[in-house]
Enzyme design. Structure first.
Site, PDB file in Angstrom:
ATOM      1  N   ASP A  58       0.800   5.763  13.334  1.00  0.00           N
ATOM      2  CA  ASP A  58       1.859   4.760  13.472  1.00  0.00           C
ATOM      3  C   ASP A  58       3.183   5.336  13.946  1.00  0.00           C
ATOM      4  OD1 ASP A  58       0.270   2.637  12.844  1.00  0.00           O
ATOM      5  OD2 ASP A  58       0.713   2.700  10.694  1.00  0.00           O
ATOM      6  N   ARG A  61      11.896   8.282  -1.257  1.00  0.00           N
ATOM      7  CA  ARG A  61      12.503   7.461  -0.199  1.00  0.00           C
ATOM      8  C   ARG A  61      14.022   7.584  -0.098  1.00  0.00           C
ATOM      9  NH1 ARG A  61       8.146   7.930   2.413  1.00  0.00           N
ATOM     10  NH2 ARG A  61       6.464   6.498   1.912  1.00  0.00           N
ATOM     11  N   ASP A  87       8.608   0.254   0.543  1.00  0.00           N
ATOM     12  CA  ASP A  87       9.269   1.402   1.170  1.00  0.00           C
ATOM     13  C   ASP A  87      10.332   0.989   2.190  1.00  0.00           C
ATOM     14  OD1 ASP A  87       8.123   3.458  -0.296  1.00  0.00           O
ATOM     15  OD2 ASP A  87       6.316   3.460   0.934  1.00  0.00           O
ATOM     16  N   SER A 110      -4.778   3.927   2.925  1.00  0.00           N
ATOM     17  CA  SER A 110      -3.406   4.308   3.239  1.00  0.00           C
ATOM     18  C   SER A 110      -2.943   5.226   2.122  1.00  0.00           C
ATOM     19  CB  SER A 110      -2.522   3.065   3.323  1.00  0.00           C
ATOM     20  OG  SER A 110      -1.183   3.448   3.139  1.00  0.00           O
TER      21      SER A 110
HETATM   22  N1  ARG Z   1       3.014   1.329  -4.411  1.00  0.00           N
HETATM   23  C1  ARG Z   1       3.768   2.538  -4.311  1.00  0.00           C
HETATM   24  C2  ARG Z   1       5.236   2.223  -4.184  1.00  0.00           C
HETATM   25  O1  ARG Z   1       5.604   1.148  -3.805  1.00  0.00           O
HETATM   26  C3  ARG Z   1       3.311   3.429  -3.196  1.00  0.00           C
HETATM   27  C4  ARG Z   1       3.543   2.927  -1.799  1.00  0.00           C
HETATM   28  C5  ARG Z   1       2.936   3.742  -0.689  1.00  0.00           C
HETATM   29  N2  ARG Z   1       1.521   3.770  -0.836  1.00  0.00           N
HETATM   30  C6  ARG Z   1       0.627   4.102   0.112  1.00  0.00           C
HETATM   31  N3  ARG Z   1      -0.600   4.161  -0.257  1.00  0.00           N
HETATM   32  N4  ARG Z   1       0.968   4.366   1.319  1.00  0.00           N
HETATM   33  O2  ARG Z   1       6.039   3.071  -4.475  1.00  0.00           O
END
Ligand code: ARG
Length: 403
Positions: free
Chosen positions: A14, A94, A123, A174
């Protein structure tokens, strides 16, 4: 002059497509920026790939120490677990990444930052809110939120522009990972009734295959920060790495969570956090010994607020400073050692000690040496029960009994 954009670049499909897409759509120079928060990867290859797919420059920054000291450990001290389960590994990284992006944007004279988040997750909120807080004038571009391409279309786009499509794209999952945890979603996990297949785990052994003998380890804390394993001093990063191996080998740290995203949907995520799980339990056990009942009770509320705030992308607000001040104050005496037992997927606290322990054997014991004055109890109970006696008499004993 062509405007510059700083793109948070992972090296995956991506963000590689995003490099090209940004150039096509916005006619900008793309500077790929990759942050090392302990996500084991080949950063040299990522850098090369960024340039190959069209970035004008690729920057890598190792912030593992900063991540541990300024994000992970404060969250540990706070006992912040989202909905009581998720140690916030992804969420904590993040704001740090956003902060670094803003710094790089200033250095490079960029007018915008970009990230690969979709419009459905948490995110995007964390990146955007943090960026806005730190640099209100920077534009934010989220290609994957704008381009409206399906997975297949993205792959087609990649083929069209000669962007390599990694084999791992075939993986239906993912995955986001850093030194504090691994987050896995999508594929068969999207049905919350499905048991997570063994193949999704990378850091933890299946408890069924874990050693038949338990492993005992002692973790030393100073003011709520873990500083030693089995009496050997070790820095934060080293300690997390070592625990990661030890606990992972015993199948400790798997979490299956149907969580409530900020954008309103429920999603099923699997987490692997061997070191985090052990440290969280050990830290709480030490607090149980060194904090008063009231401190602990209030701290639980703070923990929930703190976890929500991290999850919801509000790291750079003053509310965090306020909560941190309370947490820091509570950690003054959270110094001592906790012994844990790792066995077949479980981590159990089996011992704790502290020079500041509030536990008094002389008060607690039922054996000789007891100094608790039992004769004081009737008087205490007499006054403790005074309001309830008064009410029962004034408002009717029978009525109260029926409730
Ligand atoms: N659910 C988690 C959060 O919001 C992880 C998000 C990213 N997860 C992923 N499998 N790419 O912090």
């Amino acid at each position: 002059m062509t405007e510059k954009v700083i793109l948070a670049y992972s090296g995956g499909l991506d963000t590689s497509v995003a490099v090209r897409w940004l150039k096509e759509k916005y006619n900008v120079d793309v500077i790929a920026f990759t942050v090392d928060v302990g996500n084991e990867r080949d950063f040299t290859a990522i850098k090369e790939k960024a340039v190959k797919v069209g970035a004008s420059k690729a920057i890598i920054k190792d912030v593992k120490e900063e991540f541990v000291n300024n994000y992970v450990f404060p969250a540990l001290q706070a006992d912040a677990l989202y909905e009581g389960k998720y140690n916030l590994a992804t969420a904590l990284a993040r704001p740090l990444i956003a902060k670094l992006m803003v710094e790089i944007a200033k250095q490079e004279g960029a007018t915008a930052v970009a990230h690969g988040c979709t419009g459905k997750g948490n995110d995007q909120v964390r990146f955007d809110v943090s960026t806005n807080a730190l640099a209100p004038d920077l534009k934010i571009i989220a290609p994957a939120r704008e381009w409206g391409m399906t997975r297949e279309e993205t792959i087609k786009y990649a083929h069209k522009f000669g962007i390599p499509v990694p084999i791992t794209v075939k993986s239906p999952y993912s995955i986001d990972e850093n030194l504090w945890g691994r987050s896995i979603e999508c594929g068969v996990l999207e049905d919350p009734w499905n048991e997570p297949p063994e193949e999704i785990y990378a850091w933890t052994k299946s408890p069924a295959d874990a050693p038949d003998k338990p492993l005992y380890i002692e973790i030393g804390f100073e003011k709520g920060i873990p500083t030693s394993i089995d009496d050997k001093k070790i820095n934060g990063l080293g300690l997390i790495r070592q625990l990661h191996e030890l606990a992972g080998a015993h199948g400790v740290g798997r979490v299956d969570h149907v969580e409530n995203r900020l954008v309103g949907i429920k999603s099923r995520e699997i987490y692997e956090a061997p070191a985090g799980t052990v440290l969280q339990l050990a830290h709480q056990a030490l607090e149980g010994l060194t904090l008063s009942k009231d401190q602990l009770r209030f701290k639980q509320k703070v923990a929930m607020e703190y976890a929500d705030l991290i999850y919801n992308g509000l790291w750079f607000g003053s509310f965090r400073d306020d909560l941190k001040a309370y947490v820091d104050s509570t950690q003054r005496y959270v110094t001592g050692t906790v012994r844990v037992k790792l066995f077949k997927g479980n981590c159990t606290v089996v011992g704790r000690k502290s020079p500041y322990s509030l536990y008094s054997l002389k008060l607690a014991t039922y054996d000789k040496g007891d100094v608790f004055d039992q004769k004081a109890s009737p008087g205490f109970i007499h006054l403790w029960g005074l309001p309830i006696r008064t009410q029962a008499q004034a408002q009717g004993i029978s009525e109260i009994k029926e409730r």
